[in-house]
Design an enzyme around this catalytic site. Sequence first.
Site, PDB file in Angstrom:
ATOM      1  N   ARG A 266       5.147  10.429   2.321  1.00  0.00           N
ATOM      2  CA  ARG A 266       5.175   8.883   2.440  1.00  0.00           C
ATOM      3  C   ARG A 266       5.186   8.760   4.102  1.00  0.00           C
ATOM      4  NH1 ARG A 266       8.944   7.642  -2.560  1.00  0.00           N
ATOM      5  NH2 ARG A 266       7.098   7.250  -4.048  1.00  0.00           N
ATOM      6  N   PHE A 404      -1.675   5.160  -3.101  1.00  0.00           N
ATOM      7  CA  PHE A 404      -1.068   6.351  -3.367  1.00  0.00           C
ATOM      8  C   PHE A 404       0.291   6.768  -2.648  1.00  0.00           C
ATOM      9  CE2 PHE A 404      -4.931   8.684  -0.654  1.00  0.00           C
ATOM     10  CZ  PHE A 404      -4.051   8.326   0.507  1.00  0.00           C
ATOM     11  N   GLU A 405       0.637   8.031  -3.047  1.00  0.00           N
ATOM     12  CA  GLU A 405       2.114   8.230  -2.564  1.00  0.00           C
ATOM     13  C   GLU A 405       3.075   7.122  -2.968  1.00  0.00           C
ATOM     14  OE1 GLU A 405       0.407  11.639  -1.164  1.00  0.00           O
ATOM     15  OE2 GLU A 405       2.683  11.221  -1.229  1.00  0.00           O
ATOM     16  N   GLY A 406       2.964   6.611  -4.223  1.00  0.00           N
ATOM     17  CA  GLY A 406       3.969   5.511  -4.475  1.00  0.00           C
ATOM     18  C   GLY A 406       3.202   4.328  -4.208  1.00  0.00           C
ATOM     19  N   ASN A 411       7.391   1.694  -3.505  1.00  0.00           N
ATOM     20  CA  ASN A 411       8.187   1.653  -2.148  1.00  0.00           C
ATOM     21  C   ASN A 411       9.035   0.618  -1.956  1.00  0.00           C
ATOM     22  OD1 ASN A 411       7.719   4.523  -1.043  1.00  0.00           O
ATOM     23  ND2 ASN A 411       5.779   3.922  -1.623  1.00  0.00           N
TER      24      ASN A 411
END
Lengths: 594, 257
Positions: A266, A404-406, A411
């Site tokens: 992140r 992406f990446e949460g 987040n």
Amino acid sequence: MSNQTENLIKGGSFLIEDVNYDQVFTPEDFSDEQVMIAKTTEDYVVNEVLPEVPYLEKHEFDRSVKLLKSAGELGLLGADVPEEYGGLALDKVSSALIAEKMAIAGGFGITHGAHVGIGSLPIVLFGNEDQKQKYLPELATGEKIAAYALTEPSSGSDALGAKTVAKLNSAGTHYVLNGEKQWITNAGFADVFVVYAKIDGDKFSAFIVEREFPGVSTGAEEDKMGIKSSSTRTLILQDAQVPVENLLGEIGRGHIIAFNILNIGRYKLGVGALGGAKRALEVTIPYTNQRQQFKTPLSSFNLTKEKIATMASKLYAAESSIYRTVGLFEERMSKLTEEEVNGGKAVAASIAEYAIECSLGKFFNTEVLDYVVDEGVQLHGGYGFMEEYEIARAYRDSRINRIFEGTNEINRLLVLGTYLKKALKGDLPLFQKVMALQEELMMLMPEEPGDEPLAQEKMLVNNGKKIALLAAGLAAQKFGKEVEKEQEIFVNIADIVANVYAMESVVLRTEKAIAKNGLEKSNQKLLYTQIFCQEAFNKIEADAKETLVAAEDGDMLRMMISTLRKLTRHTPTNVIAKKREASVKLIDAEKYVL
Amino acid sequence: MNIFVLMKRTFDTEEKISISGGKINEDGAEFIINPYDEYAIEEAIQVRDAQGGEVTVITVGSEEAEKQLRTALAMGADKAVLINTEDDLEYSDQFTTAKILAEYLKDKDADLIIGGNVAIDGGSGQVGPRVAELLNIPYVTTITNLEINGSTVTVVRDVEGDSEVIETSLPLLVTAQQGLNEPRYPSLPGIMKAKKKPLDELELDDLDLEEDDVEAKTKTIEIYLPAQKQAGKVLEGELADQVKELVSLLHNEAKVV
């Protein structure tokens, strides 16, 4: 942990405690070596990678493999790998600078990031000695390429809902993996995959899976909206034979690896978004100087100046806050003993410490990127819609970053959720602070800032923190255990917190610069700070109001609103004038400048 | 092989240059290794790697030049020397620089000295030849190829686009032209190693030079930017008419024919 860590800044504490400018890392603190590393990376990307991008966009991925190898020769793959495994063991700042500059190349930046970050880091941080010996030297040179396989068709944000299973064979020599991992970056050419599967269907664990293992294959190349120059495929595991020694970390503890790698992913993504946004500005401003309408360059129109200055002020906020976070990591990770580094647990704890900052950096910076590429296309007019202009690709490439990446929504939800957890565990005195604040607010008199530079902005940061605590305290008190259902309020609070963090980061950075170089040489930074703080504070006020109205009614609401009014009372900065002033240097330099 | 590279820190002419108070505005300007000196450094490294020996990069200037010296070390040079004239000299020219460099080099038993053919800021192209003259060694400028066999050196020299092949001998000074090689990027391991490589700083005193010994022989009267280019004119119509118009414009407006 040793007593050294006691002096370290706690994750999320910025809301509760104030820090001095000399306690935050800023880009002005880059060492000569870090600047050189950034330059080598940028020169490499601009001269070697960008000319290849048109081919990479057409999925000519043998070129990606070659580029990764040449990047490896320059040392651009080994920053996070320890020296004893062929890496360079650089600091986190250098590693972030590489990520920032790699992002200039769009999808290839994602290829690089997936390899050095989520692909290699699980082995760096959680691998045992044999695994590190076996895999890291070749990953550090690019002889082998790594990928990370967590997402499945039915589990994205809900990573632990994975359906891929692992079963120990009767001989006890291999785990047999079955399942599908979807949208795996680098899958077209990766040699090594970090794969998550549930042992016996319930113990979520990580494995190092080689492409050549029996039962491992990949699906067709995905046809994506953006980052087309990165390879994305399904990883198919059909009775895949994974030797038992390739279990990564402990059985049933895969989530520790997954979540910590996600945290790093992140903030690295936040760094990459910054690099992409700088590039977008660097191709947009020259266009506004060249393009004429009504016999006038676009850059001479006030509305163009407004757009350029807004983009740059947001970039300043993104840059200041993400490098502050990188600095926090560097500070904490560099204090780990060798034993702790090899143990994995202390590493995981260090990363988890800044989960809030990682989430903020991810959603804040990717949205700055989205804003900048969007306005970049707008300033290009119809030409921006044509693929021959780089800004069109940048616009398409940007979109995935919010997913992406949460997702940015996940987040955002994590911010208040993590705060409440930290408060309940006694890691942060959040509730105490809220209670003290509630008393203070009864007697609150609106402040009058002084005339000195940054006085107003410091007051806004201060009041922004109070507003964040007020809103968070109210939500926790009002909704109790049901608070997690109030996702809209969670999001509002996350936005307030993100703006507070960014505002404080720009104020401290500018303050530091003024202290070092004087006001005159820091004028551009001051302008960005004034513009950003005013606009962020306006947003904070709106988010807070919506939150109060949703949580309270009647007299209580009226009282809360009146408190908010006191906290938000200020004479606003004339941002239109500030933006015109800030645009001059930008239009002259034709890029993001300070 | 004892190899020396003459390097200059210059501002990046690809960036915007502004002038204030008769001087080039250094605020916000980007500083780089003079690009022709990058060829020189690359060539020196290649010669050392093939023949053995040591590469020392020298510059005359201020403390600011340390960054460019570190970059040269990161590319692969072994040692760097900064001759810092900041406190001693207010004004210098090619004579000054050449004299200082020659004084430094005279007892160093240099086999090969490589410089850039010209610096992109001053653009005189004099320092290399002047140093060779002072050291009393042969020199070849604007080279595009260098081959060393024992003490015989075969050099290809760029002569306004044509090539001239020259055979000469060591010790020798050459200046690099574009096309000599492809300078490498400083690699990350190189950057980290450069931190530990020796970078010596000298002053005129250390070379037993007085300010008078190196006093500039020239004066810069004025520095100004080239005049803004005016928009061009595109002639239209029949070719014959265009030619007529062109001739009349050259005669009456431009007054050149």
